[in-house]
Design a protein around this motif. Structure first.
Motif, PDB file in Angstrom:
ATOM      1  N   LEU A  35       0.885  -1.119   0.096  1.00 36.37           N
ATOM      2  CA  LEU A  35       0.049  -0.007   0.030  1.00 36.37           C
ATOM      3  C   LEU A  35       0.804   1.216  -0.119  1.00 36.37           C
ATOM      4  CD1 LEU A  35      -2.650  -0.946   2.519  1.00 36.37           C
ATOM      5  CD2 LEU A  35      -3.043  -0.245   0.098  1.00 36.37           C
ATOM      6  N   ARG A  36       2.001   1.217   0.455  1.00 36.66           N
ATOM      7  CA  ARG A  36       2.987   2.398   0.817  1.00 36.66           C
ATOM      8  C   ARG A  36       3.245   2.689  -0.667  1.00 36.66           C
ATOM      9  NH1 ARG A  36       4.475  -0.577   5.491  1.00 36.66           N
ATOM     10  NH2 ARG A  36       3.314   0.247   7.219  1.00 36.66           N
ATOM     11  N   ASP A  37       3.560   1.844  -1.673  1.00 31.68           N
ATOM     12  CA  ASP A  37       3.901   2.204  -2.969  1.00 31.68           C
ATOM     13  C   ASP A  37       2.896   2.585  -4.030  1.00 31.68           C
ATOM     14  OD1 ASP A  37       6.391   1.742  -2.299  1.00 31.68           O
ATOM     15  OD2 ASP A  37       6.243  -0.269  -2.701  1.00 31.68           O
ATOM     16  N   VAL A  38       1.509   2.904  -3.371  1.00 29.26           N
ATOM     17  CA  VAL A  38       0.391   3.160  -4.411  1.00 29.26           C
ATOM     18  C   VAL A  38      -0.235   4.451  -3.860  1.00 29.26           C
ATOM     19  CG1 VAL A  38       0.139   0.768  -5.050  1.00 29.26           C
ATOM     20  CG2 VAL A  38      -1.439   1.759  -3.327  1.00 29.26           C
ATOM     21  N   ASP A  39      -0.922   5.018  -4.899  1.00 27.97           N
ATOM     22  CA  ASP A  39      -1.676   6.239  -4.261  1.00 27.97           C
ATOM     23  C   ASP A  39      -3.046   6.325  -4.842  1.00 27.97           C
ATOM     24  OD1 ASP A  39      -1.283   7.084  -6.995  1.00 27.97           O
ATOM     25  OD2 ASP A  39      -0.217   8.864  -6.421  1.00 27.97           O
ATOM     26  N   ALA A  78      -3.729   6.150   4.255  1.00 32.46           N
ATOM     27  CA  ALA A  78      -2.927   7.293   3.693  1.00 32.46           C
ATOM     28  C   ALA A  78      -3.044   7.381   2.222  1.00 32.46           C
ATOM     29  CB  ALA A  78      -1.456   6.797   4.223  1.00 32.46           C
ATOM     30  N   VAL A  79      -3.490   6.332   1.567  1.00 30.27           N
ATOM     31  CA  VAL A  79      -3.703   6.078   0.116  1.00 30.27           C
ATOM     32  C   VAL A  79      -4.556   7.555  -0.319  1.00 30.27           C
ATOM     33  CG1 VAL A  79      -4.621   4.927  -1.871  1.00 30.27           C
ATOM     34  CG2 VAL A  79      -3.161   3.752  -0.105  1.00 30.27           C
ATOM     35  N   SER A  80      -4.327   8.099  -1.267  1.00 27.59           N
ATOM     36  CA  SER A  80      -4.794   9.658  -1.183  1.00 27.59           C
ATOM     37  C   SER A  80      -5.987   9.574  -2.273  1.00 27.59           C
ATOM     38  CB  SER A  80      -3.765  10.550  -2.157  1.00 27.59           C
ATOM     39  OG  SER A  80      -3.583   9.939  -3.418  1.00 27.59           O
ATOM     40  N   LYS A  81      -6.393   8.332  -2.875  1.00 32.61           N
ATOM     41  CA  LYS A  81      -7.585   8.108  -3.623  1.00 32.61           C
ATOM     42  C   LYS A  81      -8.334   6.892  -3.690  1.00 32.61           C
ATOM     43  CE  LYS A  81      -9.555   9.886  -7.973  1.00 32.61           C
ATOM     44  NZ  LYS A  81      -9.124  10.407  -9.592  1.00 32.61           N
ATOM     45  N   ILE A  82      -9.643   6.694  -3.617  1.00 30.60           N
ATOM     46  CA  ILE A  82     -10.257   5.565  -3.907  1.00 30.60           C
ATOM     47  C   ILE A  82     -11.209   5.715  -5.023  1.00 30.60           C
ATOM     48  CG2 ILE A  82     -11.624   3.612  -3.063  1.00 30.60           C
ATOM     49  CD1 ILE A  82     -10.433   4.396  -0.190  1.00 30.60           C
ATOM     50  N   VAL A  83     -11.064   4.697  -6.005  1.00 30.90           N
ATOM     51  CA  VAL A  83     -11.989   4.846  -7.268  1.00 30.90           C
ATOM     52  C   VAL A  83     -13.049   3.515  -6.895  1.00 30.90           C
ATOM     53  CG1 VAL A  83     -12.330   4.891  -9.616  1.00 30.90           C
ATOM     54  CG2 VAL A  83     -10.626   6.181  -8.704  1.00 30.90           C
ATOM     55  N   GLY A  94     -16.613   9.489   2.952  1.00 33.92           N
ATOM     56  CA  GLY A  94     -15.123  10.404   2.996  1.00 33.92           C
ATOM     57  C   GLY A  94     -15.212  11.074   1.579  1.00 33.92           C
ATOM     58  N   ASN A  95     -13.961  12.129   1.646  1.00 39.80           N
ATOM     59  CA  ASN A  95     -13.955  12.944   0.347  1.00 39.80           C
ATOM     60  C   ASN A  95     -12.947  12.190  -0.444  1.00 39.80           C
ATOM     61  OD1 ASN A  95     -11.785  13.252   2.139  1.00 39.80           O
ATOM     62  ND2 ASN A  95     -11.928  15.761   2.092  1.00 39.80           N
ATOM     63  N   LYS A  96     -12.204  11.420  -0.231  1.00 39.46           N
ATOM     64  CA  LYS A  96     -11.017  10.774  -1.136  1.00 39.46           C
ATOM     65  C   LYS A  96     -11.654   9.750  -2.119  1.00 39.46           C
ATOM     66  CE  LYS A  96      -8.495   7.810   2.117  1.00 39.46           C
ATOM     67  NZ  LYS A  96      -7.182   7.625   2.646  1.00 39.46           N
ATOM     68  N   THR A  97     -13.011   9.284  -1.895  1.00 40.40           N
ATOM     69  CA  THR A  97     -13.484   8.100  -2.624  1.00 40.40           C
ATOM     70  C   THR A  97     -14.391   8.903  -3.881  1.00 40.40           C
ATOM     71  OG1 THR A  97     -13.406   6.697  -0.744  1.00 40.40           O
ATOM     72  CG2 THR A  97     -14.771   6.198  -2.684  1.00 40.40           C
ATOM     73  N   SER A  98     -14.338   8.337  -5.012  1.00 42.51           N
ATOM     74  CA  SER A  98     -15.153   8.642  -6.024  1.00 42.51           C
ATOM     75  C   SER A  98     -15.678   7.570  -6.495  1.00 42.51           C
ATOM     76  CB  SER A  98     -14.543   9.467  -7.177  1.00 42.51           C
ATOM     77  OG  SER A  98     -13.348   8.811  -7.806  1.00 42.51           O
ATOM     78  N   ILE A  99     -17.141   7.455  -6.946  1.00 43.02           N
ATOM     79  CA  ILE A  99     -17.912   6.442  -7.611  1.00 43.02           C
ATOM     80  C   ILE A  99     -17.868   6.740  -9.291  1.00 43.02           C
ATOM     81  CG2 ILE A  99     -20.054   5.245  -7.786  1.00 43.02           C
ATOM     82  CD1 ILE A  99     -20.687   6.409  -4.936  1.00 43.02           C
ATOM     83  N   VAL A 100     -17.327   5.629  -9.858  1.00 41.93           N
ATOM     84  CA  VAL A 100     -17.317   5.819 -11.330  1.00 41.93           C
ATOM     85  C   VAL A 100     -18.313   4.790 -11.982  1.00 41.93           C
ATOM     86  CG1 VAL A 100     -16.082   5.558 -13.497  1.00 41.93           C
ATOM     87  CG2 VAL A 100     -14.815   6.542 -11.212  1.00 41.93           C
ATOM     88  N   GLY A 116       1.811   9.771 -10.794  1.00 44.44           N
ATOM     89  CA  GLY A 116       1.446   9.592  -9.612  1.00 44.44           C
ATOM     90  C   GLY A 116       2.117   8.039  -9.446  1.00 44.44           C
ATOM     91  N   LYS A 117       2.015   7.276  -8.257  1.00 41.39           N
ATOM     92  CA  LYS A 117       2.351   6.095  -7.977  1.00 41.39           C
ATOM     93  C   LYS A 117       1.515   5.291  -8.632  1.00 41.39           C
ATOM     94  CE  LYS A 117       3.945   7.018  -3.350  1.00 41.39           C
ATOM     95  NZ  LYS A 117       3.787   6.891  -1.882  1.00 41.39           N
ATOM     96  N   ASN A 118       1.876   3.729  -8.395  1.00 42.46           N
ATOM     97  CA  ASN A 118       1.046   2.699  -9.011  1.00 42.46           C
ATOM     98  C   ASN A 118      -0.429   2.628  -8.531  1.00 42.46           C
ATOM     99  OD1 ASN A 118       3.220   1.713 -10.580  1.00 42.46           O
ATOM    100  ND2 ASN A 118       4.029   0.391  -8.992  1.00 42.46           N
ATOM    101  N   ILE A 119      -1.140   2.011  -9.088  1.00 44.54           N
ATOM    102  CA  ILE A 119      -2.414   1.756  -8.847  1.00 44.54           C
ATOM    103  C   ILE A 119      -2.639   0.431  -8.105  1.00 44.54           C
ATOM    104  CG2 ILE A 119      -5.048   1.713  -9.792  1.00 44.54           C
ATOM    105  CD1 ILE A 119      -3.935   3.372 -12.057  1.00 44.54           C
ATOM    106  N   LEU A 120      -3.634  -0.013  -7.304  1.00 46.77           N
ATOM    107  CA  LEU A 120      -3.743  -1.359  -6.776  1.00 46.77           C
ATOM    108  C   LEU A 120      -5.148  -1.729  -6.616  1.00 46.77           C
ATOM    109  CD1 LEU A 120      -2.501  -3.582  -5.145  1.00 46.77           C
ATOM    110  CD2 LEU A 120      -3.192  -2.262  -2.944  1.00 46.77           C
ATOM    111  N   THR A 121      -5.313  -2.805  -7.091  1.00 47.48           N
ATOM    112  CA  THR A 121      -6.896  -3.423  -7.134  1.00 47.48           C
ATOM    113  C   THR A 121      -6.933  -4.533  -6.170  1.00 47.48           C
ATOM    114  OG1 THR A 121      -8.879  -3.754  -8.574  1.00 47.48           O
ATOM    115  CG2 THR A 121      -6.602  -4.549  -9.434  1.00 47.48           C
TER     116      THR A 121
END
Length: 186
Positions: A35-39, A78-83, A94-100, A116-121
């Motif tokens: 997780l520390r290597d993704v944003d 600490a991850v800055s964004k969740i999609v 919260g405010n860092k999650t967006s619904i697509v 940015g950093k890598n993406i994790l799923t």
């Protein structure tokens, strides 16, 4: 270009149902480092609701039953964004999650191009679709030393247009007997 990483825990018999698995110190520590290597995290509704608000609340309250669990919670928070890809989720926490609700392939290709950093799923449904679309670059699979004989199986619905060759680039055996495997697309 950012890499899309798929991470999952499973049993020796391929079960990835979180209610059948054991989250121990090794597993939490391994995934916290990842997780520390993704944003950016990409989930479907089910995985999102499994992770949020549980992990942010654990981070806030330090309520994990082990240091590694709290470290994972802090790394997750600490991850800055969740999609979240969902047609049924009405609102996000919260405010860092967006619904697509748009095209998964187009949105992921766009996200991979952003700086940015890598993406994790994680989870099963969205990653299965991403694998079928050829968008996953890296796989982190933690195999737990148990068989449960039931539960959801990893990628049992994946339908690939052709065989997908992977290259093992790292493996680690933990004290608990879990084995972490890291694969890249060949």
């Amino acid at each position: 270009m950012r890499n899309l990483i798929y991470a999952i825990n499973l049993t020796l018999d391929g079960c990835c149902d979180h209610t059948k698995l054991i989250g121990n110190e090794d597993v939490h520590d391994y995934h916290a480092n990842l997780l520390r290597d993704v944003d950016l995290l990409v989930y479907g509704r089910i995985t999102y609701q499994l992770m949020v608000p549980f992990w942010p609340d654990t981070a806030k309250n330090h309520s994990g039953n082990a240091k590694e669990m709290n470290d994972f919670a802090q790394a997750f928070d600490a991850v800055s964004k969740i999609v979240v890809f969902s047609k049924s989720l009405d609102k996000a926490e919260g405010n860092k999650t967006s619904i697509v609700r748009t095209n998964l392939q187009q949105e992921i290709l766009k996200l991979k191009q952003e700086p940015g950093k890598n993406i994790l799923t994680g989870g099963v449904d969205i990653p299965t679709q991403l694998i079928q679309l050829g968008l996953v670059d890296e796989y982190h699979i933690v195999v737990q030393p148990m068989m449960v004989g039931e539960g959801r199986r990893l990628l049992d619905t994946v339908n690939l247009p052709e065989r997908l060759e992977l290259k093992l680039v790292a493996s680690k055996i933990f004290k608990s007997g879990c084995v972490a495997l890291r694969y890249l697309k060949s």
